[in-house]
Scaffold this motif. Sequence first.
Motif, short mmCIF file in Angstrom:
data_model
loop_
_atom_site.label_atom_id
_atom_site.label_comp_id
_atom_site.label_asym_id
_atom_site.label_seq_id
_atom_site.Cartn_x
_atom_site.Cartn_y
_atom_site.Cartn_z
N LEU A 16 11.87 18.94 -3.96
CA LEU A 16 10.62 18.38 -3.46
C LEU A 16 9.47 19.36 -3.54
O LEU A 16 8.33 18.98 -3.83
CB LEU A 16 10.82 17.90 -2.02
N GLU A 17 9.75 20.62 -3.31
CA GLU A 17 8.69 21.62 -3.40
C GLU A 17 8.06 21.62 -4.79
O GLU A 17 6.84 21.67 -4.93
CB GLU A 17 9.26 23.01 -3.06
N ASN A 18 8.89 21.51 -5.81
CA ASN A 18 8.37 21.50 -7.18
C ASN A 18 7.68 20.18 -7.52
O ASN A 18 6.64 20.17 -8.19
CB ASN A 18 9.50 21.81 -8.16
N VAL A 19 8.24 19.07 -7.08
CA VAL A 19 7.59 17.78 -7.29
C VAL A 19 6.22 17.76 -6.63
O VAL A 19 5.22 17.33 -7.23
CB VAL A 19 8.46 16.63 -6.73
N VAL A 37 8.76 22.42 3.82
CA VAL A 37 8.18 21.63 2.73
C VAL A 37 7.33 20.48 3.28
O VAL A 37 6.40 20.02 2.62
CB VAL A 37 9.28 21.13 1.79
N ASP A 38 7.63 20.02 4.48
CA ASP A 38 6.82 18.96 5.08
C ASP A 38 5.37 19.38 5.28
O ASP A 38 4.46 18.55 5.21
CB ASP A 38 7.42 18.53 6.42
N ILE A 45 3.71 21.29 3.27
CA ILE A 45 3.08 21.13 1.96
C ILE A 45 2.76 19.66 1.72
O ILE A 45 1.66 19.30 1.29
CB ILE A 45 3.99 21.67 0.85
N LEU A 46 3.74 18.79 1.99
CA LEU A 46 3.54 17.36 1.78
C LEU A 46 2.35 16.85 2.57
O LEU A 46 1.49 16.13 2.03
CB LEU A 46 4.81 16.59 2.16
N TYR A 47 2.27 17.20 3.84
CA TYR A 47 1.15 16.70 4.64
C TYR A 47 -0.18 17.13 4.04
O TYR A 47 -1.11 16.31 3.93
CB TYR A 47 1.22 17.18 6.10
N GLU A 48 -0.30 18.39 3.67
CA GLU A 48 -1.58 18.87 3.17
C GLU A 48 -1.97 18.18 1.87
O GLU A 48 -3.16 17.90 1.64
CB GLU A 48 -1.56 20.39 3.00
N ILE A 49 -1.00 17.89 1.03
CA ILE A 49 -1.29 17.16 -0.20
C ILE A 49 -1.84 15.78 0.12
O ILE A 49 -2.83 15.33 -0.47
CB ILE A 49 -0.02 17.06 -1.07
N LEU A 50 -1.23 15.10 1.07
CA LEU A 50 -1.71 13.77 1.45
C LEU A 50 -3.11 13.85 2.04
O LEU A 50 -3.95 12.97 1.80
CB LEU A 50 -0.74 13.13 2.45
N TYR A 51 -3.38 14.90 2.80
CA TYR A 51 -4.72 15.10 3.34
C TYR A 51 -5.72 15.30 2.21
O TYR A 51 -6.82 14.73 2.21
CB TYR A 51 -4.74 16.29 4.29
N HIS A 52 -5.35 16.11 1.22
CA HIS A 52 -6.22 16.34 0.07
C HIS A 52 -6.54 15.02 -0.64
O HIS A 52 -7.70 14.74 -0.96
CB HIS A 52 -5.56 17.29 -0.93
#
Length: 212
Positions: free
Chosen positions: A96-99, A151-152, A154-161
Motif C-alpha cells: 500500500l505504501e508504494n501504491v 501507512v494510514d 499517508i493515505l489520509y494526507e493523499i485524500l486531503y490533497h
Amino acid sequence: MAESKPTLGYWKIRGLAQPIRFLLTYLDVDVNEKRYGTFEEWQADKLNLGLAFPNVPYLIDGDLKLTESRAILRHFARDTALNPNTADATRTCDMLENVLWDIWFGLLRYCNSGVDPMKSYFENEIPKKIGYLNTFMENKKFILGDQISYVDFILYEILYHYTTYSAEYLDKYSVLSQYKKSFEAIPAIAKYISSEDYIKGPCINPMAKIPF
C-alpha cells in the motif's frame, strides 16, 4: 538537565511532512519544528546540518540525522502499535505504501508541471488506481482492518490533497470519502486539526503551475 526535543525541518506547507506531523500528534511525541518560508532560508541551513543526504523533511534528534519523509515516518512508528506486527501485515503495508506513493505523485507531478505526459497519466491512469484503492478499503476501518498503521497517515494526507485540489474528487469513491471523515474524527487528530499549530494549506509549492 532536560533532554532537547527532536527537530523536524520542512517548508511552511503541508506537503510530504504532513503525515509525519499527524503521526507525531497521534503518538503524543513533542518536537520542535523548523518551517522554512523561503528557498534562501533552506539554502542557508542545507549544508550546515550534518545531513548525509541534505533534503527536507529532515529529522535531527541528538546524533540521529535522518532525511526522506517515509524513513522519518517509519522511524517514529517503529516499536509502537503503528508498526505492522506480522509478516502479512508488513507485506500489506509495503504494498500500500508504494501504491499510495504512485497516487500521490501522480497529482503532485501534474500540478507542479501542468503539462503532458503528466496530465494524461493523472487523468487516465490515476482514477483506475484510486478505484482499486476504494475497492481494497471496503469493509476496512484502516488499511490493516481494525489496526491503524503508519501507512494510514499517508493515505489520509493523499485524500486531503485530492479534495483540496478538487472538493468533489472523492464523490465517486464513497469508501475513501468515508475513510477521510473517520480519520478526521480520531480524537487526537481532531484536536490537532483545531489547534493553532495546524497547517490547513497550501498543500504544495505555491509556485506550482496548479497550486492548491
